[in-house]
Write a protein that holds these residues in place. Structure first.
Motif: not given
Length: 176
Positions: A3-11
């Motif tokens: 749960d300490n992992i974040t997946v996100r889009r890099v702008g």
């Protein structure tokens, strides 16, 4: 799943800031034997040059770059959705360079990256995704579990980082 992992889009405005961290991921994966278009030994300059081109593609809106980061914002994995396609395929995207550093594997990061890639592709108006991977590798099983359909295998399609030939399996996914 961590749960300490974040997946996100890099702008586009920040993609160039990730070049060194992504180079570390690529180098780790290639040194670990991943057949992802690079040969051993892979230099930092080669890896950085690749990610510089990716950042330029993000800036041109030709690809979507996703990263998985831990609580300290260390990049543990990445995947790309290549949205720039020929005129007769505006509904399609390629999934490329799904990479997770060796120390962070088996924590559900790849699964989360692929789910985020599906979501990003849908938002971009894509309904058909394609990818290829080394036949018989862990990624092949991951894609099958994620609902990808096997198209076929091409023997001797690519080289492993050590120069040995490997077969490649092609997959597609129809997004709902």
């Amino acid at each position: 799943m961590n749960d300490n992992i974040t997946v996100r889009r890099v702008g586009a405005d920040e993609a160039s800031q990730y070049i060194e961290a992504l180079a570390d991921v690529l180098i780790d994966c290639v040194e670990g034997g991943a057949s992802v278009s690079f040969m051993l030994p892979i230099s930092r300059a080669t890896a950085a040059e690749f990610w510089t081109r990716v950042a330029q593609g993000v800036a041109r809106d030709e690809r979507i770059l996703l990263v998985a980061e831990d609580a300290e914002r260390s990049v543990l994995g990445t995947v790309q959705v290549i949205t720039a396609q020929p005129e007769n395929q505006p509904h399609r995207a390629d999934i490329a360079k799904m990479l997770v550093v060796r120390r962070a594997r088996r924590q559900g990061i790849a699964q989360r990256l692929m789910s985020a890639a599906d979501d990003a592709a849908r938002i971009a108006g894509k309904s058909v995704l394609v990818l290829d991977t080394v036949t018989g590798g862990d990624a092949e099983r991951l894609y099958e579990r994620a609902g990808w359909q096997r198209v076929g295998v091409v023997p001797n399609y690519a080289l492993m980082p050590d120069g040995t030939l490997c077969a490649t399996t092609f997959f597609h996914k129809q997004l709902a």
